[in-house]
Design a protein around this motif. Structure first.
Motif, PDB file in Angstrom:
ATOM      1  N   GLU A 126       1.005  -1.094  -0.008  1.00 23.49           N
ATOM      2  CA  GLU A 126      -0.063  -0.083   0.010  1.00 23.49           C
ATOM      3  C   GLU A 126       0.793   1.363   0.166  1.00 23.49           C
ATOM      4  N   ASP A 155      -2.979   5.640   1.215  1.00 27.60           N
ATOM      5  CA  ASP A 155      -3.761   4.980   0.185  1.00 27.60           C
ATOM      6  C   ASP A 155      -4.059   3.410   0.833  1.00 27.60           C
ATOM      7  N   SER A 156      -5.275   3.293   1.219  1.00 30.55           N
ATOM      8  CA  SER A 156      -5.417   1.883   1.845  1.00 30.55           C
ATOM      9  C   SER A 156      -5.851   0.819   0.967  1.00 30.55           C
ATOM     10  N   THR A 157      -5.685   1.110  -0.435  1.00 34.05           N
ATOM     11  CA  THR A 157      -5.982   0.282  -1.855  1.00 34.05           C
ATOM     12  C   THR A 157      -4.849  -0.581  -1.769  1.00 34.05           C
ATOM     13  N   PRO A 158      -4.905  -1.937  -1.819  1.00 39.59           N
ATOM     14  CA  PRO A 158      -3.758  -2.729  -2.154  1.00 39.59           C
ATOM     15  C   PRO A 158      -3.286  -2.563  -3.661  1.00 39.59           C
ATOM     16  N   GLN A 159      -2.076  -2.633  -3.669  1.00 36.50           N
ATOM     17  CA  GLN A 159      -1.449  -2.541  -5.227  1.00 36.50           C
ATOM     18  C   GLN A 159      -0.653  -3.814  -5.212  1.00 36.50           C
TER      19      GLN A 159
END
Length: 175
Positions: free
Chosen positions: A92, A96-100
């Motif tokens: 992350e 940003d809490s959206t995993p990449q």
């Protein structure tokens, strides 16, 4: 030095990943905050001075290789984040809490004794397990004088090529 960076470049260049980016991060040269941003990236406004989104080296090396020099100096706070990436290839960005996800080969090097660092509590044992998949011992160049001529000629070859000069070769006499 021992040539760790050159070895990491050679591993990348001689692999199927050579078509993709490679980069080096010298872990001890950055503060913990900058190192986290450099590795994982950050979002605009996530901290003072974050005026734009920053991708991070892991994302920039998609498909390629990231060389972490002196991983033994990686701050304890960052070690779980790197461990997570090595386990499931997700990370992350700061803010940003959206995993990449990223497909990146990690090559790590250190002068430190990581087993000793684990005993001292400065390096995570589970991270050591993940980074120590294939261990290569590369002695310092002063202990490998037989390699000097080959290395000097490799450097000379690269310089001649870069500056469009005709190739010359050195012969070293070491007494």
């Amino acid at each position: 030095g021992s040539g760790k960076t050159e070895l990491a470049k050679a591993i990348h260049d001689w692999s199927p990943r050579s078509k993709f980016p490679s980069a080096t991060v010298a872990c001890p040269t950055l503060s913990a905050e900058l190192l986290e941003s450099e590795l994982f990236g950050h979002m605009k406004g996530s901290f003072t001075g974050a005026v734009a989104n920053h991708q991070g080296r892991i994302a920039k090396c998609e498909g390629g290789t990231l060389f972490l020099d002196e991983i033994g100096t990686l701050p304890l706070a960052l070690q779980p984040k790197l461990l997570r990436f090595l386990q499931d290839f997700t990370f992350e960005r700061i803010g940003d809490s959206t995993p990449q996800k990223a497909d990146v080969r990690i090559i790590a090097a250190t002068n430190a004794n990581l087993a000793e660092a684990v005993r001292a509590g400065t390096f995570r044992e589970d991270l050591l397990y993940r980074v120590n998949v294939v261990e290569l011992h590369l002695p310092p160049l002063r202990d490998r004088t037989e390699d000097l001529e080959t290395l000097a000629n490799l450097i000379l070859f690269k310089l001649c090529k870069k500056h469009h000069r005709s190739l010359v070769k050195l012969t070293l006499i070491i007494s």
